[in-house]
Design an enzyme around this catalytic site. Structure first.
Site, short mmCIF file in Angstrom:
data_model
loop_
_atom_site.label_atom_id
_atom_site.label_comp_id
_atom_site.label_asym_id
_atom_site.label_seq_id
_atom_site.Cartn_x
_atom_site.Cartn_y
_atom_site.Cartn_z
N HIS A 1 14.43 16.26 -2.11
CA HIS A 1 13.18 15.76 -2.70
C HIS A 1 13.28 15.59 -4.21
CE1 HIS A 1 8.51 15.82 -3.00
NE2 HIS A 1 9.06 14.64 -3.26
N ASP B 1 0.82 -1.21 0.00
CA ASP B 1 0.00 0.00 0.00
C ASP B 1 0.86 1.26 0.00
OD1 ASP B 1 -2.51 -1.38 0.15
OD2 ASP B 1 -2.06 -1.82 2.24
N ASP C 1 8.08 21.81 -0.40
CA ASP C 1 7.63 21.81 -1.79
C ASP C 1 7.15 23.21 -2.13
OD1 ASP C 1 8.18 19.15 -1.78
OD2 ASP C 1 6.12 18.47 -2.05
N ASP D 1 2.93 12.68 0.87
CA ASP D 1 4.37 12.39 0.87
C ASP D 1 5.12 13.21 1.90
OD1 ASP D 1 3.87 14.67 -0.65
OD2 ASP D 1 5.57 14.37 -1.99
N HIS D 2 4.35 13.96 2.73
CA HIS D 2 4.95 14.72 3.84
C HIS D 2 4.29 14.41 5.19
CE1 HIS D 2 7.46 17.46 1.33
NE2 HIS D 2 6.62 17.03 0.43
N GLY E 1 2.71 22.36 -8.62
CA GLY E 1 3.05 22.69 -7.24
C GLY E 1 4.55 22.82 -7.03
N HIS E 2 5.34 22.42 -8.02
CA HIS E 2 6.80 22.40 -7.86
C HIS E 2 7.48 23.37 -8.81
CE1 HIS E 2 6.61 18.79 -5.31
NE2 HIS E 2 5.64 18.41 -6.12
N HIS F 1 0.43 17.30 2.19
CA HIS F 1 0.43 16.22 1.21
C HIS F 1 0.91 14.91 1.83
CE1 HIS F 1 0.45 18.95 -2.61
NE2 HIS F 1 -0.77 18.61 -2.25
N ASP G 1 13.67 21.80 -2.88
CA ASP G 1 12.86 20.88 -3.68
C ASP G 1 13.44 20.76 -5.10
OD1 ASP G 1 10.83 19.48 -4.96
OD2 ASP G 1 9.39 21.14 -4.89
#
Length: 556
Positions: A392, A51, A165, A78-79, A369-370, A76, A196
């Site tokens: 990142h 997962d 990010d 991933d954070h 976003g990046h 997010h 980032d």
């Protein structure tokens, strides 16, 4: 900040370097550890049954008494996605998070039935916190979710800034990027910048999120039937714009997918998503409206097996099924490794009669976003760091941004491309490499907080690629003989009906085992003989290396 105390600081990542996701960065001295972000990485098909992937927290467990705080840059997955697992492994006294992220974390802990004494403290751009000898400050950045921040940490050894990010959006959906703070800190002196790297390969500037509005309107203007848009539940800025256009086109909005429902509910409560109550309907009420009056907003843009769009595409949703005239829009680019899953869902949708849009402007600037390369150069110019560590991103992304820094005048020896576990040491405003810390991956299968070890993942890959062969023998240990010929079972290797190959393997194992039984062997030696004999024969016959499982049954 405590005066007169000078202790070198180790800076390292347990996740986020050499990969996109799993962001976990740490600052550590002799008596304090502060953690920045605790994210997950979402696996592709190369991780069967998994997962999510989280860092190995062994180093933090071994130094648990030094951990003072966890700081979150934004909400997010991933954070923040690994926080439930982190808290079940380690006591974190306090989590500092922006308002939206704090609410998402509380919801995540509630969903996982985690009851913790950890205090969750909200911060904003004016907040400052003293953590032993660290002074932690914040600056707003623009990203694809509201309440996104970079962090500045002042220490007796020097100043460290991490961007989180970000992109430099001069016409943002929400508050402006606090460029003035970066300029001020850059003039004062920044010893180490972590930045980032996700979009380092993309030249130019990332378009403003507001540029997407025209493309969203174009889709709504041209489509006469139902519109189904799949995106990440955490992409709040995108969701706001989609809802805004839907309301203007007098379409009712059905929100599908638990994570999407909760994200919209929380964001509406904070005013980040503005939708009149009368515009939102339940899925069971969709049938009460004409197709041209409906927008379905759902999760599943990555083809995830249990996500809303996958269930809709496969006919497994109780209220929604695809019908001719539906238009399905994927409002996200594919995470590496998810391409096959997305194509499977696209084919299911198309077979059911839907028009599927996967290459719209919504897709192309999903990563908005990046920062792109010019914004990265601007960041380096504003902050003027003495030392630079790209963060990142996959290795090539890190390297590209390090090369940008060198082109802008930062010496090559002051640019550090690290892997997870590598350390930098900041001491008296100078940075050098240190000794690595223990690190690795833990693979989460379901709700098991212990995760799976890499060896289990290796076994799963063997089963997928080469199959399995089980060999059962029954022996009489007193007379040292086989009671019957070995029994062979295969899965994913040789058809059970292929008697010739199986019989030959059986004969070879029988001969080798019987010969071995004349000597004095323990069960471990006998298992090795079975495995080696079968492995050699199977490889010569099939050029495969299956998982071989010997089973020994004894009469005595």
């Amino acid at each position: 900040m405590e005066k007169g105390i000078s202790m070198p600081i180790s800076i390292y990542a347990l996740g986020g370097l050499g990969e996109v996701g799993k962001n976990t960065y740490c600052l550590e001295n002799d008596r304090t550890i502060i953690i920045i972000d605790a994210g997950v990485r979402f696996p592709g098909i190369e991780y069967p049954g998994i997962d999510s992937i989280i860092p190995d927290y062994t180093h933090l467990k071994n130094n648990r008494n030094k951990i003072k705080a966890l700081f979150i840059t934004h909400g997010h997955e991933d954070h923040i996605g690994a926080i439930p697992y982190l808290l079940q492994n380690i006591n974190i006294p306090v989590i500092y998070a922006p308002k939206l992220a704090a609410s998402l974390i509380k919801l995540k802990l509630e969903d996982n039935k985690i009851f913790t004494k950890t205090n969750i403290v909200e911060y904003d751009e004016n907040s400052e916190f003293y953590i032993d000898s660290f002074l932690v400050k914040f600056f707003r950045v623009t990203h694809s979710i509201p309440d996104s921040f970079g962090i500045c940490i002042d220490t007796p050894e020097g100043r460290i800034v991490t961007t989180g990010d970000y992109k430099v959006d001069l016409t943002p959906i929400g508050p402006d990027f606090e460029i003035s703070k970066l300029v001020e800190w850059g003039e004062q002196g920044i010893d180490l910048l972590l930045a980032d790297s996700t979009n380092a390969e993309i030249e130019g500037y990332t378009p403003s999120e507001k540029n997407v509005l025209a493309s969203i309107k174009e889709i709504f203007d041209s489509v006469k039937g139902r519109i189904i848009i799949a995106t990440f539940a955490s992409n709040i800025s995108r969701i706001q714009q989609i809802c805004e256009v839907a309301v203007a086109h007098k379409r009712k909005i059905a929100i599908v997918g638990r994570s999407m429902e909760k994200a919209v509910e929380i964001s509406r409560g904070f005013g980040y998503i503005r939708v009149p109550d009368e515009s939102i309907i339940q899925t069971e009420d969709i049938k009460l409206y004409k197709p041209g009056e409906i927008l379905i907003l759902c999760t599943g843009s990555q083809g995830e097996e249990m996500a809303a769009l996958t269930r809709i595409a496969g006919g497994g949703h109780k209220d929604i099924s695809i019908m001719p005239g539906d238009t399905v829009v994927f409002s996200s680019s594919a995470i590496p490794g998810n391409g096959l899953m997305i194509r499977r869902v696209v084919n299911l949708l198309t077979r059911s009669g839907a028009d599927v849009i996967t290459k719209s402007i919504l897709n192309e600037i999903h990563s908005s976003g990046h920062a792109s390369s010019q914004e990265m150069r601007l960041m380096l110019k504003l902050t003027k760091p003495k030392y630079f560590m790209p963060a990142h991103g996959e290795y090539r992304m890190l390297r590209i941004q390090a090369e940008m820094a060198q082109q802008l005048g930062i010496p090559e020896e002051n640019c550090f491309i690290l892997d997870n576990g590598d350390t930098l040491i900041l001491s008296k405003h100078k940075v050098k490499r240190g000794y690595p810390v223990e690190h690795g991956n833990i693979y989460i299968d379901g709700k098991d907080i212990n995760g799976l070890a890499p060896t289990v993942m290796a076994d799963r890959r063997i089963l997928i690629q080469d199959g399995m062969l089980a060999i059962a023998i029954s022996i009489d240990t007193e007379e040292n003989k086989l009671l019957m010929p070995p029994i062979l079972y295969t899965r994913g290797l040789i058809n059970q009906g292929n008697k010739g190959t199986l019989n030959k393997c059986q004969e070879l194992v029988q001969i080798k085992v019987q010969d071995a039984l004349y000597g004095k062997l323990n069960y471990s030696d006998l298992k090795n003989i079975i495995k080696n004999t079968a492995a050699e024969f199977i490889y010569k016959t099939t050029r495969r290396h299956p998982m071989i499982i010997p089973i020994i049954m004894s009469k005595n």
